[in-house]
Design an enzyme around this catalytic site. Structure first.
Site, PDB file in Angstrom:
ATOM      1  N   HIS A  84       0.857  -1.189   0.000  1.00  0.00           N
ATOM      2  CA  HIS A  84       0.000   0.000   0.000  1.00  0.00           C
ATOM      3  C   HIS A  84       0.890   1.235   0.000  1.00  0.00           C
ATOM      4  O   HIS A  84       1.819   1.341   0.794  1.00  0.00           O
ATOM      5  CB  HIS A  84      -0.900   0.025   1.238  1.00  0.00           C
ATOM      6  N   ASP A 163     -14.952   3.457   7.182  1.00  0.00           N
ATOM      7  CA  ASP A 163     -13.845   4.269   6.651  1.00  0.00           C
ATOM      8  C   ASP A 163     -14.292   5.047   5.416  1.00  0.00           C
ATOM      9  O   ASP A 163     -13.948   6.216   5.238  1.00  0.00           O
ATOM     10  CB  ASP A 163     -12.640   3.396   6.298  1.00  0.00           C
ATOM     11  N   ARG A 170     -13.698  13.562   6.030  1.00  0.00           N
ATOM     12  CA  ARG A 170     -12.399  14.177   6.303  1.00  0.00           C
ATOM     13  C   ARG A 170     -11.941  15.019   5.118  1.00  0.00           C
ATOM     14  O   ARG A 170     -11.321  16.075   5.283  1.00  0.00           O
ATOM     15  CB  ARG A 170     -11.351  13.081   6.579  1.00  0.00           C
ATOM     16  N   SER A 185      -7.547   4.361   8.828  1.00  0.00           N
ATOM     17  CA  SER A 185      -8.208   4.268   7.527  1.00  0.00           C
ATOM     18  C   SER A 185      -7.487   3.250   6.635  1.00  0.00           C
ATOM     19  O   SER A 185      -8.094   2.336   6.072  1.00  0.00           O
ATOM     20  CB  SER A 185      -8.200   5.665   6.881  1.00  0.00           C
ATOM     21  N   LYS A 189      -8.752  -1.173   6.040  1.00  0.00           N
ATOM     22  CA  LYS A 189      -9.010  -1.785   4.731  1.00  0.00           C
ATOM     23  C   LYS A 189      -8.043  -2.939   4.465  1.00  0.00           C
ATOM     24  O   LYS A 189      -8.423  -3.982   3.962  1.00  0.00           O
ATOM     25  CB  LYS A 189      -8.890  -0.732   3.626  1.00  0.00           C
TER      26      LYS A 189
HETATM   27  N1  URA Z   1      -5.229   6.528   2.218  1.00  0.00           N
HETATM   28  C1  URA Z   1      -6.310   6.032   2.888  1.00  0.00           C
HETATM   29  O1  URA Z   1      -6.837   4.989   2.548  1.00  0.00           O
HETATM   30  N2  URA Z   1      -6.762   6.719   3.941  1.00  0.00           N
HETATM   31  C2  URA Z   1      -6.205   7.866   4.364  1.00  0.00           C
HETATM   32  O2  URA Z   1      -6.646   8.420   5.334  1.00  0.00           O
HETATM   33  C3  URA Z   1      -5.095   8.365   3.657  1.00  0.00           C
HETATM   34  C4  URA Z   1      -4.626   7.671   2.576  1.00  0.00           C
END
Ligand code: URA
Length: 425
Positions: A84, A163, A170, A185, A189
Site C-alpha cells: 500500500h 472508513d 475528512r 483508515s 481496509k
Molecule cells: N489513504 C487512505 O486509505 N486513507 C487515508 O486516510 C489516507 C490515505
C-alpha cells in the site's frame, strides 16, 4: 443509546482517551447514521488537534474493520502479500509490482482506489486500458488470484464501510492529515482484505501527505504496529516524494511507463522502487536471495501482467486514449534542473484533467504531463522540459502556471536524489 456523541466529542476535546466501548459505539452509530456527519466532523477535528493513544488507534481500526466484511484467502495454496502506498505523483508502482511479485508464486490481492486531489488512483490508470473492468465479485477475485496470482481491483463497498464514510467527511473538513485517522483508515481496509503480509510505501515530501521525514516515520511506526498487532507481517519503506516518480504523470501515460518497466526498461527510479518493494514483499513470505530484476527482464512478470489485465476485460492491443492538445514548457535558462516539485506537477496534471475535482467526475485518460528531464539533468535555455497534455485547451493557462511554479534551474548541481529514506519493521 449507550453513549452520547457530544460527551465523547467533549472528552476528546479535553485531551482524554476514549475507551474501547466508546470507540466501538461511536463507529457503529456513525456507520448506521445515528451519529450525524457534523458530530463526526467535530470528533475528527478533535482527534486531529489532540491526537490518540496507541490503544485508541488500534480500537478505531478494529471498529472500522468490524463495520464490514473480512475477506479470507487462507484457502489459497499460495501465500498472500500486498503493498500500500500513501499516495504520490507519478506513483504507478502497483502496476508492475503486483505481476512481478506474483511471478514468484505469491498471491497478490491488490484492492485499490481512485484518485482524489493531486495524487492519482490505480483504478483510474488501469481504466485507461480499453475494456478493463475494476469491479470484481469476491468469487471472481478469489478465482483470479488462484489461477493467475495477481489481481488489481476496486475494494468492494463491503470492506470497512465506516472508513468510506469517514474518509469522504475528512476530505471536506480539513481533517485528512491526522495520523490516527490516516493509520486507521489504511489499516482497516488492508486488515479486512485478509492479506498475510503487507509492505507500506510511506511517501515523504511535497507531493505526499507527510511533508517531513519525522512525520512520515511517526505514521510508518503506527501503521506497522497496527499490522503486526493484527497478525499481518508488516513493514514500511519511507520513500522520497519531493519530485514525481518516473517521467510520466497521468493515467494512460503511467500505464505506458509501467509496461516499459515490465519489458525490462523504464526509468531508473521506478525500477528501483518496484524492485525494493518486491524484495520486501517476497521476504515476508519467506522468499529471499532472489533479484526481482530478473523476472522484469525475462518476461515472466509481463506474462502475468497480460493474463491479469485480459482476465478483467482489458485489451492490451487496443490503443489507449491520447490527448488532443499539448503544450511544451521549455527551460528559461541554462543550468541544472534543481527542482521539479511533486505537488506542483501533481496539481497541474490534475488540472489538465488527469484527476477529478469531485468524486463523480470523469477523468481524461490521455491528460497529464511527460517530463523530458529529471532533477539533476543539465539543460540549455530553450530545451524542452516537459509536455502537458489535455483534451480541453482552456485548462492550459492555469496548469502551465502551476507547473512553472514548481520548476527551478540553477547553476549549482543539486544533491543526488535518495529514493529510499528509511525502513520500519
Ligand atoms: N489513504 C487512505 O486509505 N486513507 C487515508 O486516510 C489516507 C490515505
Amino acid at each position: 443509546m449507550k453513549f452520547s456523541a457530544v460527551e465523547l466529542i467533549i472528552k476528546k476535546r479535553e485531551h482524554q482517551a476514549l475507551t474501547t466501548d466508546e470507540i466501538n459505539w461511536l463507529v457503529d452509530a456513525y456507520t448506521k447514521g445515528a451519529v450525524a456527519d457534523e458530530q463526526m466532523s467535530a470528533m475528527a477535528m478533535a482527534i486531529l488537534l489532540n491526537g490518540m493513544e496507541r490503544e485508541e488507534i488500534r480500537d478505531l481500526t478494529m471498529a472500522m474493520i468490524a463495520s464490514g466484511e473480512r475477506l479470507d484467502f487462507s484457502g489459497l495454496s499460495a501465500k498472500t502479500a500486498d503493498k500500500h502506498s500513501t499516495g504520490g505523483v507519478g506513483d504507478k508502482i502497483t502496476l508492475p509490482l503486483a505481476p512481478l511479485v506474483a511471478s514468484y508464486g505469491v498471491a497478490v490481492p491488490q484492492l485499490s482506489g481512485r484518485g482524489l486531489g493531486h495524487t492519482g488512483g490505480t483504478l483510474d490508470k488501469l481504466e485507461a486500458i480499453p475494456g478493463w473492468q475494476a469491479s470484481l465479485s469476491n468469487t471472481e477475485l478469489y478465482s483470479q488470484l488462484a489461477e493467475i496470482g495477481a489481481v488489481i481491483c476496486a475494494a468492494g463497498a463491503g470492506l470497512a464501510p465506516a472508513d468510506r464514510k469517514l474518509y469522504s467527511l475528512r476530505d471536506v473538513t480539513g481533517t485528512v492529515e491526522a495520523i490516527p485517522l490516516i493509520a486507521s483508515s489504511i489499516m482497516s481496509k488492508k486488515i479486512a482484505e485478509g492479506t498475510s503480509a503487507l509492505v507500506l510505501d510511506v511517501k515523504v515530501g511535497s507531493g505526499a501527505f507527510m511533508k517531513t521525514l519525522d512525520r512520515a516515520t511517526e505514521l510508518a511506526k503506527v501503521l506497522v504496529q497496527l499490522g503486526q498487532d493484527a497478525g499481518v507481517k508488516t513493514s514500511a519503506l519511507l520513500t522520497d516524494m519531493s519530485t514525481p516518480l518516473g517521467f510520466k504523470i497521468g493515467n494512460a501515460l503511467e500505464v505506458e511507463e509501467s509496461v516499459e518497466v515490465l519489458t525490462g526498461g523504464g526509468p531508473k527510479d521506478v525500477v528501483e522502487l518496484t524492485v525494493e518493494l518486491a524484495k520486501e514483499m517476497l521476504m515476508h513470505v519467506g522468499i529471499t536471495g532472489v533479484d526481482p530484476t530478473e523476472n522484469l527482464n525475462n518476461g515472466k512478470a509481463m506474462d502475468i501482467w497480460r493474463k491479469m489485465i485480459t482476465a478483467q476485460g482489458g485489451d492490451l492491443d487496443a490503443p489507449m486514449a491520447k490527448a488532443k492538445e499539448w503544450h511544451t514548457i521549455r527551460a528559461s535558462s541554462s543550468g541544472f534542473v534543481f527542482q521539479l516539485d511533486a505537488l506542483a506537477l501533481g496539481v497541474s496534471s490534475w488540472r489538465l484533467g488527469a484527476g477529478r475535482e469531485r468524486k463523480e467526475d470523469a477523468v481524461q485518460f490521455g491528460a497529464g504531463i511527460e517530463l523530458h528531464h529529471q532533477v539533476g539533468d543539465e539543460v540549455a535555455a530553450g530545451d524542452a522540459l516537459m509536455t502537458l497534455y489535455t483534451d480541453t485547451p482552456e485548462k492550459f493557462e492555469r496548469a502551465i502556471e502551476i507547473a512553472e511554479s514548481g520548476i527551478s534551474i540553477s547553476e549549482a548541481m543539486p544533491a543526488e536524489r535518495k529514493l529510499i529514506l528509511g525502513k520500519i519493521s
